[in-house]
Design a protein around this motif. Structure first.
Motif, PDB file in Angstrom:
ATOM      1  N   ASP A 198       6.071  -1.706   1.786  1.00  0.00           N
ATOM      2  CA  ASP A 198       5.387  -0.419   1.698  1.00  0.00           C
ATOM      3  C   ASP A 198       5.928   0.430   0.547  1.00  0.00           C
ATOM      4  OD1 ASP A 198       3.932  -1.110   3.955  1.00  0.00           O
ATOM      5  OD2 ASP A 198       5.355  -0.156   5.328  1.00  0.00           O
ATOM      6  N   ASP A 200       6.673   1.182  -3.366  1.00  0.00           N
ATOM      7  CA  ASP A 200       6.154   0.846  -4.697  1.00  0.00           C
ATOM      8  C   ASP A 200       7.334   0.494  -5.595  1.00  0.00           C
ATOM      9  OD1 ASP A 200       5.092   0.967  -7.383  1.00  0.00           O
ATOM     10  OD2 ASP A 200       3.380   2.059  -6.545  1.00  0.00           O
ATOM     11  N   LYS A 205       7.150   5.935  -4.883  1.00  0.00           N
ATOM     12  CA  LYS A 205       6.171   6.181  -3.824  1.00  0.00           C
ATOM     13  C   LYS A 205       6.372   5.200  -2.681  1.00  0.00           C
ATOM     14  CE  LYS A 205       2.506   7.841  -6.927  1.00  0.00           C
ATOM     15  NZ  LYS A 205       1.103   7.644  -7.375  1.00  0.00           N
ATOM     16  N   ARG A 207       4.302   4.036   1.272  1.00  0.00           N
ATOM     17  CA  ARG A 207       3.094   4.155   2.083  1.00  0.00           C
ATOM     18  C   ARG A 207       3.459   4.210   3.564  1.00  0.00           C
ATOM     19  NH1 ARG A 207       2.162   0.700  -1.936  1.00  0.00           N
ATOM     20  NH2 ARG A 207       2.828  -1.081  -0.684  1.00  0.00           N
ATOM     21  N   ILE A 209       1.861   3.311   6.974  1.00  0.00           N
ATOM     22  CA  ILE A 209       0.760   2.471   7.449  1.00  0.00           C
ATOM     23  C   ILE A 209       0.786   2.374   8.976  1.00  0.00           C
ATOM     24  CG2 ILE A 209      -0.312   0.202   7.289  1.00  0.00           C
ATOM     25  CD1 ILE A 209      -0.217   1.627   4.631  1.00  0.00           C
ATOM     26  N   ASP A 229      -3.104   6.755   7.657  1.00  0.00           N
ATOM     27  CA  ASP A 229      -2.359   6.113   6.573  1.00  0.00           C
ATOM     28  C   ASP A 229      -2.322   7.059   5.374  1.00  0.00           C
ATOM     29  OD1 ASP A 229      -2.307   3.987   8.271  1.00  0.00           O
ATOM     30  OD2 ASP A 229      -3.632   2.697   7.091  1.00  0.00           O
ATOM     31  N   ARG A 230      -1.226   7.009   4.640  1.00  0.00           N
ATOM     32  CA  ARG A 230      -1.129   7.884   3.460  1.00  0.00           C
ATOM     33  C   ARG A 230      -0.034   7.381   2.527  1.00  0.00           C
ATOM     34  NH1 ARG A 230       1.486   9.967   7.758  1.00  0.00           N
ATOM     35  NH2 ARG A 230       3.435  11.147   7.511  1.00  0.00           N
ATOM     36  N   GLU A 231      -0.033   7.909   1.342  1.00  0.00           N
ATOM     37  CA  GLU A 231       0.982   7.571   0.345  1.00  0.00           C
ATOM     38  C   GLU A 231       1.793   8.824   0.051  1.00  0.00           C
ATOM     39  OE1 GLU A 231       0.609   4.738  -3.349  1.00  0.00           O
ATOM     40  OE2 GLU A 231      -0.012   6.764  -3.967  1.00  0.00           O
TER      41      GLU A 231
END
Length: 369
Positions: A198, A200, A205, A207, A209, A229-231
């Motif tokens: 998750d 990056d 960044k 995520r 989930i 869900d979001r980043e």
């Protein structure tokens, strides 16, 4: 009841209060902190084990031993803020009275020493008396004050002498947990559900989930994400700390290689929600000045209050602030959840507006004259 609590804690610490005062010495700050910590909990939840040992008890009820063991595992129950404040004030007043009473019979040098030491110590002790809300609603959970947040970060820093853990891996992991919670406002369950994939690898960044009944999660009670869900974007320094933990700490635990979760225990198994709860219990015990209400969810309240303060500084409209907050927290666009997490900020703004109204009344009164 309060004096019984005070003397029980002093006995457990092996302190003869009157004898100490007669020697011209007062209680130390750590000893007063012990009293302040005990004042936060139900008396029934505080163990008598140390007291029994000090009294030299030869026979101990086996049922009491079992109860102690159970209490050691379970989190102690906190009294309300008004009770805590009342206990601390009563203790301080009583200790001040004893100093006055005992010092009258001491030689000048000892009397002056005792009065001086007690005045400084009691000032610090009284500073721990919490403000009591006027109504029950105001006693609802709030985020940490800036002072408490700074105190928390100081205690949990891996190099802090007050850090309650001895193992280097645990120190660094727990510091990372608190920093991520404060930096993002994510829930405990969301943090525990983060997998290394998750993150990056090119940008700072990660995520969040939703993974219901994930096959790769071996925990019996899997932490589930309640929001969308979001980043989330992190400061580069925080992201570097995450990768450093993975590469320098987590990788050294062979058993952890079987699991994708970012946060694991020192044995390699994905960390449980109860372990995170225990983390904050340990922190409160290591630093008695921290609020008894300190939990992982208080980190979420703290983030939301800091978010409101920053939005105000940036001049964001309420609509823009609401949409930005909902996006960051994974709430629906029309969610009103923010009201639950911004009590301290809302209360401060209400006080400021009220004072502005009073200022206008004063100006009008001066004009009429």
């Amino acid at each position: 009841m309060v004096l019984a609590l005070l003397y029980r804690e002093l006995t457990a610490a092996g302190i003869d209060l009157l004898q100490r005062l007669r020697e011209g010495q007062f209680l130390t700050i750590p000893e007063l902190n012990r009293l302040a910590d005990a004042a936060q909990y139900w008396a029934a939840d505080l163990s008598d084990e140390d007291v029994d040992e000090r009294r030299g008890a030869n026979v101990v009820d086996i049922k009491r031993i079992r109860m102690r063991r159970k209490a050691a595992v379970e989190e102690r129950k906190a009294v309300d803020v008004a009770t805590q404040a009342s206990r601390l004030r009563y203790m301080a007043d009583y200790l001040e009275f004893l100093v006055t009473y005992v010092s009258a019979a001491l030689a000048t040098a000892l009397r002056e020493q005792l009065v001086r030491e007690s005045a400084d110590a009691l000032k610090a002790f009284r500073a721990q008396v919490p403000r009591v809300p006027k109504r029950a609603k105001l006693g609802a959970r709030e985020g940490l004050s800036k002072e408490d947040q700074d105190r928390l970060l100081k205690v949990i820093h891996p190099d802090s002498p007050d850090n309650p853990w001895t193992d280097g891996f645990v120190r660094r992991r727990n510091w990372l947990i608190v920093v991520l919670l404060l930096a993002t406002g994510m829930r405990r369950s969301e943090l525990l559900g983060i997998q290394i994939r998750d993150l990056d690898q090119r940008l700072p960044k990660l995520r969040i989930i939703r993974r219901a009944d994930a096959k790769e999660d071996p925990r019996r009670d899997q932490p589930n994400t309640k929001t969308n869900d979001r980043e989330l974007e992190l400061r580069p320094a925080i992201m570097r700390a995450v990768w450093s933990h993975i590469q320098n700490d987590r990788r050294k635990i062979k058993a952890a290689r079987k699991y994708p979760q970012l946060i694991v225990g020192d044995e390699g198994f994905p960390l449980s929600a109860k372990s995170v709860d225990k983390l904050f219990v340990d922190l409160r015990q290591a630093c008695p000045g921290l609020p008894v209400s300190l939990t992982s969810h208080v980190m979420r309240h703290t983030w939301n209050e800091r978010f409101s303060e920053q939005a105000e500084l940036m001049g964001l409209t309420e609509t823009v602030e609401e949409k930005a907050r909902n996006e960051q927290q994974g709430w629906a666009d029309n969610s009103k959840s923010a009201a639950t997490y911004t009590r301290r900020h809302t209360s401060r703004k209400g006080r400021e507006l009220s004072l502005k109204l009073q200022e206008q009344l004063e100006q009008k009164d001066d004009t009429d004259r």
